[in-house]
Write a protein that holds these residues in place. Structure first.
Motif, short mmCIF file in Angstrom:
data_model
loop_
_atom_site.label_atom_id
_atom_site.label_comp_id
_atom_site.label_asym_id
_atom_site.label_seq_id
_atom_site.Cartn_x
_atom_site.Cartn_y
_atom_site.Cartn_z
N LEU A 146 0.86 -1.17 0.00
CA LEU A 146 0.00 0.00 0.00
C LEU A 146 0.90 1.23 0.00
O LEU A 146 1.81 1.34 0.83
N ILE A 147 0.65 2.15 -0.94
CA ILE A 147 1.42 3.39 -1.00
C ILE A 147 0.45 4.53 -0.71
O ILE A 147 -0.48 4.79 -1.47
N SER A 148 0.66 5.20 0.41
CA SER A 148 -0.20 6.30 0.81
C SER A 148 0.50 7.62 0.50
O SER A 148 1.54 7.93 1.09
N VAL A 149 -0.06 8.37 -0.43
CA VAL A 149 0.52 9.65 -0.84
C VAL A 149 -0.27 10.78 -0.19
O VAL A 149 -1.48 10.86 -0.34
N PHE A 150 0.41 11.63 0.55
CA PHE A 150 -0.28 12.74 1.21
C PHE A 150 0.58 13.99 1.12
O PHE A 150 1.77 13.94 0.84
N GLY A 151 -0.05 15.14 1.38
CA GLY A 151 0.66 16.41 1.30
C GLY A 151 -0.32 17.55 1.17
O GLY A 151 -1.47 17.45 1.58
N GLY A 152 0.13 18.63 0.57
CA GLY A 152 -0.68 19.83 0.48
C GLY A 152 -1.86 19.69 -0.46
O GLY A 152 -1.86 18.86 -1.37
N HIS A 153 -2.88 20.54 -0.23
CA HIS A 153 -4.04 20.60 -1.11
C HIS A 153 -3.96 21.79 -2.05
O HIS A 153 -4.85 21.99 -2.88
N SER A 154 -2.91 22.60 -1.92
CA SER A 154 -2.77 23.78 -2.76
C SER A 154 -1.93 23.45 -4.00
O SER A 154 -1.40 22.35 -4.14
N MET A 303 5.37 11.62 1.20
CA MET A 303 4.95 12.98 1.56
C MET A 303 5.42 13.98 0.51
O MET A 303 6.61 14.05 0.19
N VAL A 304 4.46 14.75 -0.02
CA VAL A 304 4.75 15.76 -1.04
C VAL A 304 4.30 17.11 -0.52
O VAL A 304 3.12 17.31 -0.24
N GLU A 305 5.25 18.05 -0.34
CA GLU A 305 4.91 19.41 0.08
C GLU A 305 4.14 19.37 1.39
O GLU A 305 4.49 18.62 2.29
N ASP A 329 12.57 19.33 -1.84
CA ASP A 329 12.35 20.39 -2.82
C ASP A 329 10.93 20.38 -3.39
O ASP A 329 10.70 20.89 -4.50
N SER A 330 9.99 19.80 -2.66
CA SER A 330 8.60 19.84 -3.10
C SER A 330 7.84 20.99 -2.45
O SER A 330 6.69 21.26 -2.78
N GLY A 331 8.49 21.68 -1.49
CA GLY A 331 7.89 22.87 -0.92
C GLY A 331 7.45 22.73 0.53
O GLY A 331 7.32 21.63 1.07
N ARG A 332 7.32 23.87 1.16
CA ARG A 332 6.78 24.04 2.51
C ARG A 332 7.32 23.04 3.53
O ARG A 332 8.53 22.90 3.69
N VAL A 333 6.43 22.32 4.23
CA VAL A 333 6.88 21.55 5.39
C VAL A 333 7.77 20.37 5.00
O VAL A 333 8.62 19.95 5.78
N SER A 334 7.61 19.83 3.80
CA SER A 334 8.50 18.75 3.35
C SER A 334 9.94 19.24 3.30
O SER A 334 10.87 18.53 3.71
N ASP A 335 10.13 20.45 2.80
CA ASP A 335 11.48 21.02 2.73
C ASP A 335 12.05 21.29 4.11
O ASP A 335 13.25 21.08 4.36
N VAL A 336 11.20 21.75 5.03
CA VAL A 336 11.67 21.99 6.40
C VAL A 336 12.10 20.68 7.05
O VAL A 336 13.14 20.62 7.73
N LEU A 337 11.31 19.63 6.85
CA LEU A 337 11.66 18.31 7.40
C LEU A 337 12.99 17.81 6.84
O LEU A 337 13.83 17.30 7.59
N ASP A 372 12.63 29.11 12.35
CA ASP A 372 12.64 30.19 11.37
C ASP A 372 12.17 29.68 10.00
O ASP A 372 11.44 30.38 9.29
N SER A 373 12.59 28.46 9.65
CA SER A 373 12.15 27.87 8.38
C SER A 373 10.64 27.65 8.38
O SER A 373 9.97 27.85 7.36
N LEU A 374 10.11 27.24 9.52
CA LEU A 374 8.67 27.01 9.63
C LEU A 374 7.88 28.31 9.48
O LEU A 374 6.86 28.37 8.78
N THR A 375 8.35 29.38 10.14
CA THR A 375 7.64 30.65 10.05
C THR A 375 7.65 31.20 8.62
O THR A 375 6.71 31.87 8.20
#
Length: 560
Positions: A146-154, A303-305, A329-337, A372-375
């Motif tokens: 099972l491959i569960s893909v999750f991430g941003g809705h934007s 996890m994507v973005e 490099d998919s954006g937002r919280v993925s990049d912070v992680l 700082d990255s999160l903000t």
């Protein structure tokens, strides 16, 4: 009518007979209409508001705090209009009724050649019932993964666009080569839309891959088009003209279904314009774990973005011991992680399960960099929220054996990183199971517990190797499986040899023979009989076997 997963590709939807695709094989339309929907209505419920509380004095008391208008409530619920100052709680002020939305979907704006199956059910439904629906009533093939893909809705950040083709290719290759199910949120935005685009790109090659969307019923645009207490076969669905309500930040509070999915499970919390994010993500994980328990499949997350909700889901999945692949490099919280993972130092931790490697931020300066990255990535949250996010990130990266970072353009395909992440997580479990005997305070060895660990360790080892064989990755097997493999009995490695032979992977067979697998002890009477039965009689191998049987005093070819 044959199941939707077995329909012939290229057949136009408007020419399909309007009968449900609940079963595999052929059956009369009368039988299908008469019997199969009864299972749905007997098993599943929906949830509706039972107390109309005006959501604001400015709305002329026409909309309830549940999100529905007065007309969308039952007569009994709208009999008394409560002031906006009254309390409303979904757990207290909703009731269950028989579900009234299930069947097949014809996406009007898309040229689909399948009709996805859908179900509206109570958000508190038993995951066991849903697993039965997927495996038995909707007749999905048993998965290996099972491959569960999750991430941003934007919409994704512009920097992910160059990697999109590589991501799509990797997801589909991973699913196709392992006979996987894909899970998403099922909406036409963000990560789930990326999966839908991937399916569309490879449609002619992946007709048998289930793509299952699990989301909140009340957050689906034009969900009224799916309602009929008898079921709709098909429902004619579109997203045009639907009311789009936005929150204070201007983000839409409802989304359309993604048309390349094959199945939708829509969880009803009795509300409208509410994603029930916490409940839905918990339900999605529980359902996936139920399928894993029933089928013996493995589960990996991608996890994507993503935003704060995706961070919560990542924490829940890692806390549950599930491997997580993060797309850098998919954006937002993925990049912070990813940045926090790279920044953290690797240390060894000794606990009750053995010795394992963990990653930790070494000092407050590192934590401040993460904050700082999160903000910057997720502006607008409170100070307490940012503190909680930093803690979640530390909790996630600490489980180093569960985390795999994939970076586009680095020479490794995404599907290989998914396999590597899964095998690394299983390898860590195998190492922990290989610990010494435990004893009670009285000094009595718990031999049975040790024996159970050895059996589980062997099963995990076999599962690892089977995945590596399916993806034909001897290099990963040598790095993560063979290097940690402790063969205590000849029969153990011979069992692995049998797996390689059944999958006809010569490189793995040669490797196991080099590791002292004994072909003579492996080729027992029972194994020989099995090979003989599986070999067509006009093959050279079959002729050689028959000749051997003629010369043998133990075997006769006749009884095969």
């Amino acid at each position: 009518m044959s199941d939707v997963m077995n329909r012939k590709r290229g057949r136009r939807v408007d020419k399909l007979p309007a009968v449900p695709s609940w079963t595999t094989g052929r059956s009369s339309q009368a039988h299908t209409r008469r019997n199969e929907p009864y299972y749905i209505t007997d098993t599943f419920s929906r949830r509706e508001c039972s107390k109309f509380v005006a959501d604001s004095p400015n709305h002329s008391q026409n909309r309830c705090k549940c999100g529905h208008t007065k007309e969308e409530h039952s007569l009994s619920a709208r009999g008394i209009i409560h002031s906006h100052t009254a309390s409303w709680n979904a757990n207290v002020n909703t009731i269950t009724q028989t579900t009234n939305a299930f069947g097949e979907i014809n996406f009007m704006a898309a040229e689909n050649d399948i009709l996805p199956l859908y179900l509206r059910c109570d958000i508190k439904s038993n995951v066991s019932d849903l697993a039965t629906l997927l495996l038995r009533k909707w007749s999905l093939p048993h998965p290996n993964l099972l491959i569960s893909v999750f991430g941003g809705h934007s919409k994704f950040d512009a920097k992910i666009i160059p990697a999109e083709a590589e991501i799509k290719e990797g997801l589909i290759n991973a699913a196709k080569s392992t006979k996987a199910w894909l899970f998403t949120s099922g909406v036409n935005h963000g990560a789930s839309n990326l999966v839908g685009d991937a399916v569309a790109m490879k449609r002619s090659f992946i007709s048998s891959i289930p793509v299952i969307g699990v989301n909140s019923w009340g957050a689906i645009t034009n969900n009224h088009l799916l309602i009929d207490k008898q079921g709709l076969f098909p429902a004619h669905y579109h997203s045009e003209g639907g009311e789009v309500k936005r929150d204070g930040a201007g983000k839409p509070m409802c989304m359309a279904l993604e048309h390349e999915h094959t199945h939708f499970i829509l969880l009803d919390g009795g509300t409208k314009y509410h994603f029930h994010e916490n409940e839905v993500r918990m339900f999605r994980i529980s359902l996936q774990q139920e399928v894993v328990e029933r089928t013996g499949a493995q589960l990996v997350s991608v996890m994507v973005e993503g935003g704060s909700g995706s961070l919560d889901e990542a924490r829940l999945r890692v806390k549950s011991g599930l491997p997580l692949v993060i797309l850098a490099d998919s954006g937002r919280v993925s990049d912070v992680l990813c940045a926090a993972h790279d920044m953290a130092a690797v240390t060894s931790l000794v606990d009750g399960s053995g010795v394992r490697e963990v990653r930790q931020l070494e000092n407050e300066d590192d934590r401040q960099k993460v904050r700082d990255s999160l903000t910057s990535a997720l502006p607008g949250h409170s100070e307490a929220s940012y503190d909680g996010m930093v803690e979640s990130i530390e909790e996630i990266i600490a489980q180093d054996h569960l985390i795999t970072i994939w970076r586009s353009g680095r020479g490794e395909e995404l599907d290989k990183s998914i396999l590597k992440g899964l095998i690394r997580s299983l390898t860590n479990v195998t190492k922990q199971l290989d610990g010494g005997d435990q004893t009670t305070d009285e000094g009595v060895t718990i031999a049975r517990e040790r024996q159970e660990k050895e059996v589980l360790g062997k099963e995990l080892l076999k599962r690892q190797l089977e995945l590596a064989i399916q993806w034909e990755r001897l290099d990963i097997a040598e790095e993560y499986i063979f290097s940690n493999m402790i063969v205590k009995q000849e029969s153990d490695i011979n069992e692995l040899l049998g797996l390689a032979i059944r999958h006809k992977k010569v490189s793995f067979i040669r490797n196991l023979l080099d590791r002292k697998a004994n072909i003579k002890s492996f080729l027992t009477v029972e194994v020989f009989e099995e090979m003989l039965r599986d070999t067509p009689k006009n093959f050279l191998l079959s002729n050689l076997m028959m000749k051997y049987c003629e010369d043998s005093k133990y075997w006769s070819y006749e009884h095969f």
